[in-house]
Design a protein around this motif. Structure first.
Motif, PDB file in Angstrom:
ATOM      1  N   GLY A   1       0.811  -1.212   0.000  1.00  0.00           N
ATOM      2  CA  GLY A   1       0.000   0.000   0.000  1.00  0.00           C
ATOM      3  C   GLY A   1       0.844   1.261   0.000  1.00  0.00           C
ATOM      4  O   GLY A   1       0.531   2.231  -0.716  1.00  0.00           O
ATOM      5  N   MET A   2       1.935   1.260   0.770  1.00  0.00           N
ATOM      6  CA  MET A   2       2.820   2.422   0.786  1.00  0.00           C
ATOM      7  C   MET A   2       3.474   2.623  -0.577  1.00  0.00           C
ATOM      8  O   MET A   2       3.648   3.768  -1.034  1.00  0.00           O
ATOM      9  CB  MET A   2       3.879   2.249   1.869  1.00  0.00           C
ATOM     10  N   ALA A   3       3.840   1.542  -1.247  1.00  0.00           N
ATOM     11  CA  ALA A   3       4.419   1.655  -2.588  1.00  0.00           C
ATOM     12  C   ALA A   3       3.436   2.319  -3.555  1.00  0.00           C
ATOM     13  O   ALA A   3       3.806   3.213  -4.331  1.00  0.00           O
ATOM     14  CB  ALA A   3       4.824   0.275  -3.100  1.00  0.00           C
ATOM     15  N   VAL A   4       2.178   1.893  -3.506  1.00  0.00           N
ATOM     16  CA  VAL A   4       1.151   2.503  -4.367  1.00  0.00           C
ATOM     17  C   VAL A   4       0.969   3.975  -4.010  1.00  0.00           C
ATOM     18  O   VAL A   4       0.825   4.835  -4.898  1.00  0.00           O
ATOM     19  CB  VAL A   4      -0.176   1.736  -4.220  1.00  0.00           C
ATOM     20  N   LEU A   5       0.989   4.288  -2.725  1.00  0.00           N
ATOM     21  CA  LEU A   5       0.813   5.674  -2.278  1.00  0.00           C
ATOM     22  C   LEU A   5       1.917   6.577  -2.805  1.00  0.00           C
ATOM     23  O   LEU A   5       1.639   7.662  -3.338  1.00  0.00           O
ATOM     24  CB  LEU A   5       0.778   5.703  -0.747  1.00  0.00           C
ATOM     25  N   VAL A   6       3.176   6.164  -2.672  1.00  0.00           N
ATOM     26  CA  VAL A   6       4.274   7.035  -3.103  1.00  0.00           C
ATOM     27  C   VAL A   6       4.303   7.149  -4.629  1.00  0.00           C
ATOM     28  O   VAL A   6       4.635   8.218  -5.169  1.00  0.00           O
ATOM     29  CB  VAL A   6       5.631   6.544  -2.552  1.00  0.00           C
ATOM     30  N   ILE A   7       3.953   6.085  -5.329  1.00  0.00           N
ATOM     31  CA  ILE A   7       3.881   6.178  -6.796  1.00  0.00           C
ATOM     32  C   ILE A   7       2.795   7.180  -7.193  1.00  0.00           C
ATOM     33  O   ILE A   7       2.987   7.991  -8.111  1.00  0.00           O
ATOM     34  CB  ILE A   7       3.602   4.790  -7.411  1.00  0.00           C
ATOM     35  N   GLY A   8       1.667   7.143  -6.491  1.00  0.00           N
ATOM     36  CA  GLY A   8       0.613   8.107  -6.767  1.00  0.00           C
ATOM     37  C   GLY A   8       1.070   9.541  -6.572  1.00  0.00           C
ATOM     38  O   GLY A   8       0.746  10.430  -7.379  1.00  0.00           O
ATOM     39  N   ALA A   9       1.826   9.799  -5.503  1.00  0.00           N
ATOM     40  CA  ALA A   9       2.333  11.155  -5.257  1.00  0.00           C
ATOM     41  C   ALA A   9       3.276  11.599  -6.368  1.00  0.00           C
ATOM     42  O   ALA A   9       3.236  12.759  -6.819  1.00  0.00           O
ATOM     43  CB  ALA A   9       3.039  11.202  -3.909  1.00  0.00           C
ATOM     44  N   LEU A  10       4.129  10.702  -6.853  1.00  0.00           N
ATOM     45  CA  LEU A  10       5.061  11.047  -7.930  1.00  0.00           C
ATOM     46  C   LEU A  10       4.322  11.317  -9.237  1.00  0.00           C
ATOM     47  O   LEU A  10       4.650  12.250  -9.976  1.00  0.00           O
ATOM     48  CB  LEU A  10       6.074   9.909  -8.110  1.00  0.00           C
ATOM     49  N   VAL A  11       3.307  10.495  -9.532  1.00  0.00           N
ATOM     50  CA  VAL A  11       2.514  10.714 -10.752  1.00  0.00           C
ATOM     51  C   VAL A  11       1.762  12.040 -10.660  1.00  0.00           C
ATOM     52  O   VAL A  11       1.606  12.746 -11.667  1.00  0.00           O
ATOM     53  CB  VAL A  11       1.539   9.543 -10.973  1.00  0.00           C
ATOM     54  N   ALA A  12       1.312  12.419  -9.452  1.00  0.00           N
ATOM     55  CA  ALA A  12       0.596  13.689  -9.279  1.00  0.00           C
ATOM     56  C   ALA A  12       1.480  14.874  -9.634  1.00  0.00           C
ATOM     57  O   ALA A  12       1.018  15.853 -10.239  1.00  0.00           O
ATOM     58  CB  ALA A  12       0.100  13.812  -7.837  1.00  0.00           C
ATOM     59  N   VAL A  13       2.760  14.809  -9.279  1.00  0.00           N
ATOM     60  CA  VAL A  13       3.697  15.886  -9.640  1.00  0.00           C
ATOM     61  C   VAL A  13       3.916  15.903 -11.148  1.00  0.00           C
ATOM     62  O   VAL A  13       3.913  16.968 -11.780  1.00  0.00           O
ATOM     63  CB  VAL A  13       5.036  15.712  -8.898  1.00  0.00           C
ATOM     64  N   ASP A  14       4.111  14.737 -11.748  1.00  0.00           N
ATOM     65  CA  ASP A  14       4.289  14.675 -13.205  1.00  0.00           C
ATOM     66  C   ASP A  14       3.064  15.228 -13.928  1.00  0.00           C
ATOM     67  O   ASP A  14       3.188  15.875 -14.981  1.00  0.00           O
ATOM     68  CB  ASP A  14       4.524  13.220 -13.643  1.00  0.00           C
ATOM     69  N   ALA A  15       1.890  14.992 -13.363  1.00  0.00           N
ATOM     70  CA  ALA A  15       0.654  15.480 -13.992  1.00  0.00           C
ATOM     71  C   ALA A  15       0.625  16.994 -14.046  1.00  0.00           C
ATOM     72  O   ALA A  15       0.095  17.579 -15.003  1.00  0.00           O
ATOM     73  CB  ALA A  15      -0.560  14.956 -13.229  1.00  0.00           C
ATOM     74  N   LEU A  16       1.191  17.653 -13.027  1.00  0.00           N
ATOM     75  CA  LEU A  16       1.235  19.120 -13.040  1.00  0.00           C
ATOM     76  C   LEU A  16       2.030  19.633 -14.231  1.00  0.00           C
ATOM     77  O   LEU A  16       1.633  20.600 -14.894  1.00  0.00           O
ATOM     78  CB  LEU A  16       1.853  19.638 -11.745  1.00  0.00           C
ATOM     79  N   ALA A  17       3.161  18.995 -14.494  1.00  0.00           N
ATOM     80  CA  ALA A  17       3.973  19.414 -15.646  1.00  0.00           C
ATOM     81  C   ALA A  17       3.223  19.195 -16.952  1.00  0.00           C
ATOM     82  O   ALA A  17       3.322  20.002 -17.887  1.00  0.00           O
ATOM     83  CB  ALA A  17       5.291  18.649 -15.652  1.00  0.00           C
ATOM     84  N   VAL A  18       2.444  18.134 -17.035  1.00  0.00           N
ATOM     85  CA  VAL A  18       1.702  17.830 -18.262  1.00  0.00           C
ATOM     86  C   VAL A  18       0.539  18.800 -18.441  1.00  0.00           C
ATOM     87  O   VAL A  18       0.218  19.198 -19.578  1.00  0.00           O
ATOM     88  CB  VAL A  18       1.202  16.371 -18.226  1.00  0.00           C
TER      89      VAL A  18
END
Length: 443
Positions: free
Chosen positions: A82-99
């Motif tokens: 669950g923690m792995a999924v959580l941190v991946i989600g946070a990283l994707v959220a930052v990438d989404a801002l750039a997109v």
């Protein structure tokens, strides 16, 4: 019958570190990225608000994660996964801002996906963590365990916010990505180290759990839970109390600014006052509940009732403050609200741990999941209802003081109903000597 050794203080603190890690990553997604979207990227405030609400909606899956951890022989993989999924989600959220700055539709789609991962990660790791605590913490230590884990979560949020606020300036998307990545990596490593071999402390107990009800389906598990009157009452209590708890989240600072003339800095300072009160309340229950009440259902029921009544009084005070104005001791009132909230929240979590195992072994996860889902729904609705209530009140009555009085009074009534329910919510909880496989506890 096997004699299992319950989790000691070191193990409880280690699991508290996991809660700190979860809180740290969630803070980035719901607070820092929220501000960046609105201020630095000039996006509509409805977008981050909707994403935060979406991550709460995804947490309706908590019962599924809890049931999955019930069926397995160990809860640790669910916490780490669950923690792995959580941190991946946070990283994707930052990438989404750039997109988003290049392709709005694609960026928003990525954000929706990212916050779905965040909600799923919080649900899987948080539910399994609470189930592990319920499984392996002795009843007389549950109040202290609840206090320790939630205090550590708050401290994790505070420390991460302080560090991130310094490292993210001067702002750039690249610097933001580095900060979020650093926090995510540290949170994941801390989680892995904290849970490493922690279940071995109670390995016999874990083995006992896995030998019973292993093949029960998810639907059967949920139906069995709702056949228990105590579990049903507690689900209603969790929803109503957390709805009341969260209704003031979005309106407290605007209230201070509109009715008391507070500057942005002054109104933000009230949040610190409130959280300080929450911490004091948590510490009091942790010491008082474990030291004097020995974590018994009766003791926890009293703490829950006292916290709900205290919250009712504090919210009635805020309603009076809207009428009286700047002469009212607003900071003291908000400190009282935080203190009462902290008392009831930790006592309720301690009672939750006891009720989670009341139906026998290997049911803790699904019960924690259902109660976690009720809390998530309440949190998602509470802030929205409070904010919309003030807007409607101002539009209909034409005066902000009347609108705030209406919302604070509604919150107070909800806490009063929750107080009445709290008299019965732990009535079905079992005594320490009745818990499977834990007839004796070392002090």
């Amino acid at each position: 019958m096997m004699n299992a050794k319950p989790l000691g203080w070191t193990g409880i603190i280690r699991l508290g570190l996991v809660q700190s890690a979860i809180g740290a990553v969630v803070m980035l997604a719901t607070s820092l990225l929220n501000r960046v979207m609105v201020v630095e990227f000039a996006l509509p405030a409805a977008l981050p608000a909707g994403l935060v609400a979406w991550h709460y909606a995804v947490q309706l899956s908590r019962p599924v994660w809890g049931h999955g951890s019930d069926q397995g022989k160990r809860r640790t993989p669910w916490i780490i996964g669950g923690m792995a999924v959580l941190v991946i989600g946070a990283l994707v959220a930052v990438d989404a801002l750039a997109v988003i700055s290049v392709d709005w539709a694609l960026g928003v789609a990525m954000s929706v996906f990212a916050y779905a991962l965040i909600g799923a990660g919080v649900g899987a790791s948080g539910t399994s963590l609470l189930a592990l605590l319920a499984t392996q913490v002795a009843p007389e230590r549950r109040a202290a365990a609840a206090s320790i884990t939630w205090i550590m979560m708050v401290m994790g949020i505070v420390v991460t916010a302080g560090i991130a606020s310094k490292l993210v300036d001067p702002f750039s998307i690249q610097r933001l990505a580095l900060v979020v990545s650093g926090v995510a990596i540290v949170a994941y490593v801390v989680t892995c180290l904290a849970v490493w071999r922690v279940e071995r402390v109670g390995s016999n107990f874990t083995e006992t759990l896995s030998s019973t009800n292993a093949s029960q389906s998810f639907g059967d598990s949920v139906r069995d839970m709702y056949a228990d009157p105590a579990a049903r009452r507690f689900t209603i209590f969790v929803f109503l109390s957390m709805l009341a708890y969260s209704m003031q989240d979005m309106i407290l600072e605007p209230f201070a600014g509109l009715m008391f003339g507070y500057t942005p800095g002054q109104s933000t300072g009230l949040s610190g006052v409130q959280h300080g009160g929450v911490l004091i309340g948590m510490i009091l229950v942790g010491i008082g509940g474990s030291g004097f009440g020995r974590g018994s259902p009766t003791a926890m029921r009293r703490w829950i009732f006292a916290g709900c009544i205290g919250s009712t009084v504090a919210l009635a005070g805020l309603a009076a403050a809207a009428r009286i104005g700047p002469s009212w001791p607003l900071a003291a009132n908000i400190a009282l609200l935080g203190f009462a909230n902290g008392v009831f929240a930790v006592a309720a979590i301690s009672a939750m741990m006891g009720l989670a195992g009341a139906a026998g072994p290997q049911r803790e996860g699904v019960r924690m999941g259902v109660w976690g889902a009720a809390q998530a729904i309440a949190f998602g609705l509470g802030g929205l209802i409070g904010a919309v209530g003030v807007d409607i009140g101002r539009a209909v009555m034409g005066a902000p003081d009347q609108a705030f009085i209406m919302v604070f009074a509604a919150e107070a009534m909800l806490f009063l109903v929750a107080a009445a329910l709290s008299i019965r919510v732990t009535a079905g909880a079992i005594r320490p000597s009745e818990i499977h496989g834990l007839e004796e506890y070392p002090v």
